[in-house]
Design an enzyme around this catalytic site. Structure first.
Site, PDB file in Angstrom:
ATOM      1  N   HIS A 184       4.180   3.901  -3.406  1.00 40.57           N
ATOM      2  CA  HIS A 184       5.118   2.527  -1.796  1.00 40.57           C
ATOM      3  C   HIS A 184       6.672   2.914  -1.798  1.00 40.57           C
ATOM      4  O   HIS A 184       7.633   2.726  -1.103  1.00 40.57           O
ATOM      5  CB  HIS A 184       4.541   1.456  -0.945  1.00 40.57           C
ATOM      6  CG  HIS A 184       3.041   2.000  -1.195  1.00 40.57           C
ATOM      7  ND1 HIS A 184       2.494   1.866  -1.058  1.00 40.57           N
ATOM      8  CD2 HIS A 184       2.839   2.432   0.215  1.00 40.57           C
ATOM      9  CE1 HIS A 184       0.909   1.938  -0.562  1.00 40.57           C
ATOM     10  NE2 HIS A 184       2.327   2.567   0.054  1.00 40.57           N
ATOM     11  N   ARG A 283       2.798  -1.762   8.133  1.00 45.02           N
ATOM     12  CA  ARG A 283       1.870  -1.806   6.826  1.00 45.02           C
ATOM     13  C   ARG A 283       2.787  -2.954   6.901  1.00 45.02           C
ATOM     14  O   ARG A 283       3.294  -3.875   5.845  1.00 45.02           O
ATOM     15  CB  ARG A 283       2.581  -1.365   6.357  1.00 45.02           C
ATOM     16  CG  ARG A 283       2.966   0.122   6.569  1.00 45.02           C
ATOM     17  CD  ARG A 283       3.738   1.017   4.602  1.00 45.02           C
ATOM     18  NE  ARG A 283       2.503   2.086   4.016  1.00 45.02           N
ATOM     19  CZ  ARG A 283       3.466   3.350   4.965  1.00 45.02           C
ATOM     20  NH1 ARG A 283       4.256   3.469   5.541  1.00 45.02           N
ATOM     21  NH2 ARG A 283       2.892   4.292   4.203  1.00 45.02           N
ATOM     22  N   ASN A 426      -1.148  10.476   2.258  1.00 44.01           N
ATOM     23  CA  ASN A 426      -1.147   9.995   0.937  1.00 44.01           C
ATOM     24  C   ASN A 426      -2.442   9.656   0.274  1.00 44.01           C
ATOM     25  O   ASN A 426      -2.538  10.429  -0.613  1.00 44.01           O
ATOM     26  CB  ASN A 426      -0.172   8.730   0.871  1.00 44.01           C
ATOM     27  CG  ASN A 426       1.061   8.771   2.116  1.00 44.01           C
ATOM     28  OD1 ASN A 426       1.330   9.939   2.758  1.00 44.01           O
ATOM     29  ND2 ASN A 426       2.272   7.686   2.470  1.00 44.01           N
ATOM     30  N   CYS A 471       0.227   9.446  10.160  1.00 48.32           N
ATOM     31  CA  CYS A 471       1.292   8.397   9.426  1.00 48.32           C
ATOM     32  C   CYS A 471       1.336   8.657   8.170  1.00 48.32           C
ATOM     33  O   CYS A 471       2.629   7.740   7.623  1.00 48.32           O
ATOM     34  CB  CYS A 471       0.473   7.169   9.985  1.00 48.32           C
ATOM     35  SG  CYS A 471      -1.106   7.151   9.099  1.00 48.32           S
TER      36      CYS A 471
END
Ligand code: PEP
Ligand code: MG
Length: 533
Positions: A184, A283, A426, A471
């Site tokens: 992240h 998030r 991801n 996304c």
């Protein structure tokens, strides 16, 4: 000159003085008690005053050196620091939302910066960075941490996402001894447009504070004491990125339609800031990474509301807490579950969370996104709890993240329970290929094994007549974008800072060509992409 090879985590080349970081600080997101808020607001106002005074001193110094133009620019910063609208924003965030002074200063500056950055006048849009700089300088005053004020290239062993968000405005580039390209921290760096190289190894930590270093985020290399030619190439690149950003800013509000007329919706990923774009992925867990217990309904509303209030009648896709992995707050330390499984184990916490999101998202076109889904039963459980929680309020749309191989395999059944799907490339890439997300040096989303699952998910969504979004980071990667568009994806959700750029890239694509390319790649996986239903 000495080159240290690493891995590219965010594009761009930059050069500057090393800021070697001994990172032990976390991101404080404690709420201030009501009784203490007035005092906290005083501290924030004082920090802004001191920032203005610093800048005045600097402007005087520049003038005495015959640098009148630079002094004029610095003096604009004095006006910004004293801007009543900025001060009012800071006060609201502290007095009404209970943010700490440093967080409120950064957040208010970010909100102002985002307003500026969407203006069609590129000169005004560029002022956004200046406002951010004011926020960070003022926040640095509160911490008594001069390091935040200096500009340079950040050198560290590793960084968490909150650290990058907190520190990044002060730096031009980042190099990490460890880290991974899909961690992240890298996502936040890309969203801020900061060149970043990870995985350089222990040699990186031999760099001395103040030494000149170059971070080449395109090639994945860090260069100690670069020669004049290389340093000048880096400066040219910084200029090139700056002007590409200006073009993207000027055209960012135009719709994204390929040359042959295929429309793709581009939304923003958001975390702590109040975005002006429609939001395709918020998030929420990043706001509570330091929590010592499940945050209460009211605590959640006070943090989420300032972000969501700005999205009246606009799409606000709020992902339910995706705790676990590198996003594990202290009170959950040791858990092995991730995402919705964590929340389903704690029904009361899920209930409070759903209720808070529905309350905070009133007035927006709210879409709830469920993370780390593994089966249709996960969505049914969330819907059951939502039905209890809603109590006469509007029921938001519900969508599943498709980011585990199990979910991709069960995409048809899951789609049958959902109003939309969102593919998290991801995690999907790492899980399908068995890579370690925090350490992985690559994110090969175009691997046919991953792409086959992405294609199957798009088909499942379209068979159920619901939109499919991507996304993950692949949506804003120049190489994977044409393939993802070619698969028929309806929406892309990308870092806020890249929305304009991604829309521009889409406008340069030819959809028919994208389809051909994605078909060719898919052929290697045994999957075929069928006509859209
Ligand atoms: C993903 O996994 O692709 C995703 C978007 O979620 P996150 O990066 O927050 O895990
Ligand atoms: Mg994920």
């Amino acid at each position: 000159m000495r080159a240290l090879p690493g891995v590219s985590a965010a594009p761009g080349i930059t050069v500057g003085r090393a800021l070697v970081l001994d990172l032990t600080r976390g991101h404080a997101s404690n709420l201030v008690r009501e009784a203490d808020r007035a005092g906290e607001a005083d501290r924030a106002r004082d920090a802004l005053r001191r920032t203005a005074s610093d800048l005045e001193t600097l402007a005087l110094q520049l003038r005495s050196e015959g640098r009148g133009d630079d002094a004029d620019i610095v003096e604009t910063g004095v006006l910004m620091a004293m801007d009543p609208a900025l001060i009012a924003r800071v006060e609201t965030l502290i007095l009404e939302s209970g943010l700490e002074a440093a967080d409120a200063l950064r957040e208010a500056a970010e909100q102002t910066a985002l307003e500026l950055s969407v203006l069609l006048d590129p000169m005004l849009a560029l002022r956004a960075d200046d406002v951010r700089s004011i926020g960070r300088r003022a926040a640095a005053h509160l911490k008594g941490d001069a390091r935040h004020v200096s500009e340079g290239v950040l050198i560290a062993d590793s960084l968490g996402p909150a650290d990058v968000a907190e520190l990044a405005p002060s730096v031009r580039g980042i190099a990490l001894a460890g880290g991974g390209v899909t961690a992240h921290a890298a996502i936040v760096a890309r969203s801020l447009g900061l060149p970043m190289v990870v995985g350089v190894g222990a040699d990186l930590l031999e760099i001395e504070d103040g030494e000149e270093v170059l971070v080449d985020g395109d090639r994945g290399v860090v260069v100690r004491q670069p020669d004049a030619e290389r340093a000048s190439l880096a400066r040219t690149d910084t200029e090139r990125r700056r002007s590409a950003r200006e073009i993207a800013i000027a055209r960012r509000l135009e719709p994204a339609r390929t040359k042959d007329g295929h429309g793709v919706r581009v939304l923003a990923n958001a975390s702590t800031v109040a975005e002006l774009e429609e939001v395709g992925l918020m998030r929420t867990e990043l706001l509570f990474l330091e929590a010592m217990q499940w945050p209460s309904h009211d605590e959640q509303v006070s943090v989420l509301r300032p972000v969501l209030a700005r999205l009246q009648n606009q799409t606000a896709t709020v992902r339910l807490f995706d705790f676990g992995g590198d996003k594990t707050p202290p009170f959950l330390r040791g858990i092995t579950a991730r995402g919705i499984a964590v929340m389903l184990n704690e029904p009361q916490a899920l209930k409070a969370h759903l209720s808070a999101v529905v309350d905070a998202g009133r007035g927006a076109d709210l879409r709830l996104l469920v993370p780390m889904v593994t089966s249709a039963a996960d969505i049914r459980s969330v819907r059951d709890m939502l039905a209890i929680v809603v109590e006469g309020r509007d029921t938001p749309k519900v969508g599943a993240m498709i980011e585990t191989p199990e979910a991709a395999e069960a995409a048809r059944e899951i789609a049958g329970q959902c109003d939309f799907l969102s593919i998290g490339t991801n995690d999907l890439t790492q899980l399908v290929l068995g890579l370690d997300r925090e350490q992985s040096r690559k994110a090969p989303v175009l691997d046919p094994r991953v792409l086959g699952l992405v294609a199957a998910t798009v088909q499942a969504g379209h068979a159920a007549r619901i939109p499919v979004d991507v996304c993950g980071e692949a949506a804003s990667d120049e190489n994977s974008l044409p393939i993802i568009v070619g698969l028929g994806t309806d929406e892309l959700s990308v870092a806020a800072a890249r929305v304009g750029q991604v829309r521009q890239w889409v406008r340069e694509l030819d959809f028919a060509d994208c389809r051909r390319r994605s078909e060719a790649l898919l052929g290697q996986s045994g999957h075929t992409s069928r006509q859209r239903v």
